[in-house]
Design an enzyme around this catalytic site. Structure first.
Site, PDB file in Angstrom:
ATOM      1  N   GLU A 113      20.558 -13.210 -28.561  1.00 21.50           N
ATOM      2  CA  GLU A 113      19.790 -12.445 -29.534  1.00 21.50           C
ATOM      3  C   GLU A 113      19.992 -10.973 -29.191  1.00 21.50           C
ATOM      4  OE1 GLU A 113      15.304 -11.506 -31.138  1.00 21.50           O
ATOM      5  OE2 GLU A 113      15.830 -11.527 -29.021  1.00 21.50           O
ATOM      6  N   ASP A 166      16.974 -14.570 -25.160  1.00 18.77           N
ATOM      7  CA  ASP A 166      16.139 -13.615 -25.881  1.00 18.77           C
ATOM      8  C   ASP A 166      16.350 -12.184 -25.387  1.00 18.77           C
ATOM      9  OD1 ASP A 166      13.710 -13.200 -27.693  1.00 18.77           O
ATOM     10  OD2 ASP A 166      12.932 -12.407 -25.807  1.00 18.77           O
TER      11      ASP A 166
END
Length: 548
Positions: free
Chosen positions: A247, A205
């Site tokens: 990401e 993330d």
């Protein structure tokens, strides 16, 4: 301990299915999804034809950001079950041939994390340097505020510490200090712990924001790439076969750097492509798709894009121009409640006004353009959303299994379910659910199962080189996918109206286009342009078979 099945570059041939443990199925009857419930539903996921599961965060958390605010990296949130439940889930998933990757939140923790609580109490604690502190809240002023709807600064004052701490997202999510080698080692410990349990990799993330430097926007810094290479080398050395998916919501020239020379991430989400799929189908022109893919630099042979239509977040409009963002808001977010930050918080079917043909066309693009497709739970049955719920919770409602109480998600009293199920008249769980979709041969669910199986039979779609074919029809996007001796021809009509296209296929003279779904053989390609007529929002997948 479950063993990971080794397969070189398995992620290139995968189809991912994104799952929220909390939202998928409640196996304990307390109104919250858990690993027991998810394990019970694994045969459904496998039957869909996907080959890998991506789990949203399942760690202990105050859940102020749906688990992305992690309080403990080394445990399971008690609402979701026990570590034994998680391990049993992994065993069953692997028995069904499903890989499992989980979210790894590297950029920040919850303010309730033990590390941060010790850091704010004692400036001499080793955990104090796990975070970024300053007496000057104007420092790093060039960095943008990502959650612009709720945050006015990237700094928050902590009265106990008497200093401001740095955060790129919510104020209750202090950023970790990656200039501290102990933080980097701590994160490698986290990686070892979960891969040792049998996970097949991580979706990592918010990777662009790990380091801060004065005079920069604190994104995509060289130090960040240095840590990414360190992370990848560690995984390759100690956990061969595990995959890292980044990401990195950045423009093409920045996101491609997260592949490195094949020594950073195996995969990166293709954020620049996603909003342009919606632009192209609404404008009825191929240009947005062709232009953005043409801008994508070549990536190392061992790497792969991850493509998607929707996920658990807003439909991000960060990687578009101001004019394109305004256009998307006008077309897809007519109610102001549909907007959040720089994006749109809606699910796929409501975005497309429940237009089945247009949604099928989007999946044709998703499954044939370069990359590994990622599906979002519930989209396969046409679930709706709830724009009246806060934050992005409107696209994270309980999975709709049947028309029974709580949509078959839980046997708990409806007042105990963590989120209301969708009762919008168009998307009401009484009609939109797995049970009814499975009974209908013409349902989108059964259509999607078929098209995924067709894709899996043709490796050119997952590993092939895509080349766009020039032609004069503005709404048609046509391209070939070539892998070894296999050549696929894909023709997508983005228009609401019938279109014909004239293609120069002279390079394939003598080949016969064979329809991938019905096996129908079209006329042999000759010396003149090949003429194809396509219906509204329709598409063709052909395999070009050579003579003999």
């Amino acid at each position: 301990m479950p063993l990971r099945q080794e397969y070189h570059e398995w992620y290139k041939d995968a189809v991912f299915y994104e799952v929220s443990v909390r939202s998928f199925h409640d196996g304990s009857g307390n109104g919250i999804g858990d690993f027991k419930g998810l394990t019970d539903k694994l045969p459904y996921i496998a039957d869909l034809g996907v080959t890998a599961i991506w789990l949203l965060p399942f760690y202990p958390s105050p859940l102020r950001d749906d688990g992305y605010d992690i309080a403990d990296y080394f445990a399971i949130h008690p609402d979701y079950g026990t570590m034994a439940d998680f391990e049993q889930f992994l065993i069953r998933a692997h028995e069904l041939g499903l890989k499992v990757v989980a979210d790894l939140v590297v950029n920040h923790t919850s303010s309730e994390n033990r590390w941060f609580q010790e850091a704010r109490r004692d400036p001499h604690s080793p955990y104090h340097d796990y975070y970024v502190w300053s007496d000057d809240p104007s420092r790093f002023s060039e960095a943008r505020i990502i959650f612009c709807d709720t945050e006015t600064s990237n700094w928050t004052y902590d009265p106990m510490a008497g200093k401001h701490y740095w955060h790129r997202f919510y104020g209750h999510q202090p950023d970790l200090n990656y200039d501290n080698p102990a933080v980097q080692e701590e994160m490698l410990r986290v990686v070892d712990f979960w891969l040792g349990k049998g996970l097949d990799g991580f979706r990592v993330d918010a990777v662009p924001y790990l380091f801060e430097r004065d005079g920069t926007n604190c994104e995509n810094l060289p130090e960040t790439h240095e840590f990414c290479r360190k992370l990848r080398a560690h995984v390759d050395l100690y956990h061969p076969g595990a995959v890292l998916l980044a990401e990195a919501n950045q423009w093409p020239h920045d996101v491609v750097k997260y592949f490195g020379d094949g020594d950073e991430f195996h995969m990166c989400f293709n954020f620049p492509l996603m909003p342009r799929l919606y632009m192209a189908i609404r404008r009825e022109e191929a240009k947005p798709i062709v232009d953005i893919i043409s801008q994508l630099p070549r990536i190392p042979p061992s790497c792969q894009w991850a493509t998607f239509l929707r996920n658990h977040d807003e439909l991000s409009l960060e990687m578009v121009s101001h004019e394109e963002r305004d256009y998307m808001y006008r077309e897809y977010a007519k109610d102001p409640r549909m907007k959040i930050n720089l994006g749109i918080r809606r699910r796929l079917f409501p975005l497309m006004d429940n237009n089945r043909k247009a949604i099928e066309l989007l999946h044709s693009l998703l499954l044939t353009l370069p990359g590994t497709p990622v599906l979002y739970y519930g989209d396969e049955i046409g679930m709706g959303d709830n724009i009246y719920l806060g934050d992005r919770n409107g696209v994270r409602t309980p999975m709709q299994w049947s028309g029974d109480r709580n949509a078959g998600f839980s046997t708990a009293d409806p007042s105990r379910v963590f989120s209301p199920v969708v009762i919008d008249p168009v998307y009401h769980f009484n009609g939109v659910n797995v049970e009814s979709a499975q009974r209908s041969h013409s349902s989108f669910l059964n259509w999607l199962r078929i098209i995924i199986k067709v894709r899996q039979r043709h490796p050119a779609f997952s590993r092939g080189e895509v080349r766009f074919l020039p032609h004069e029809s503005i709404p048609v996007v046509a391209y070939t996918c070539t892998h070894g001796e296999q050549v696929m021809l894909v023709i997508n009509n983005l228009s609401r109206f019938t279109q014909y296209v004239s293609l120069d296929l002279s390079a394939f003279r003598g080949c016969t286009p064979v329809d991938c779904f019905g096996g129908c053989r079209f006329p042999v390609i000759g010396d003149t342009n090949y003429l194809i007529t396509t219906g509204p929002h329709s598409f063709y997948w052909f395999e070009l078979q050579r003579p003999g």
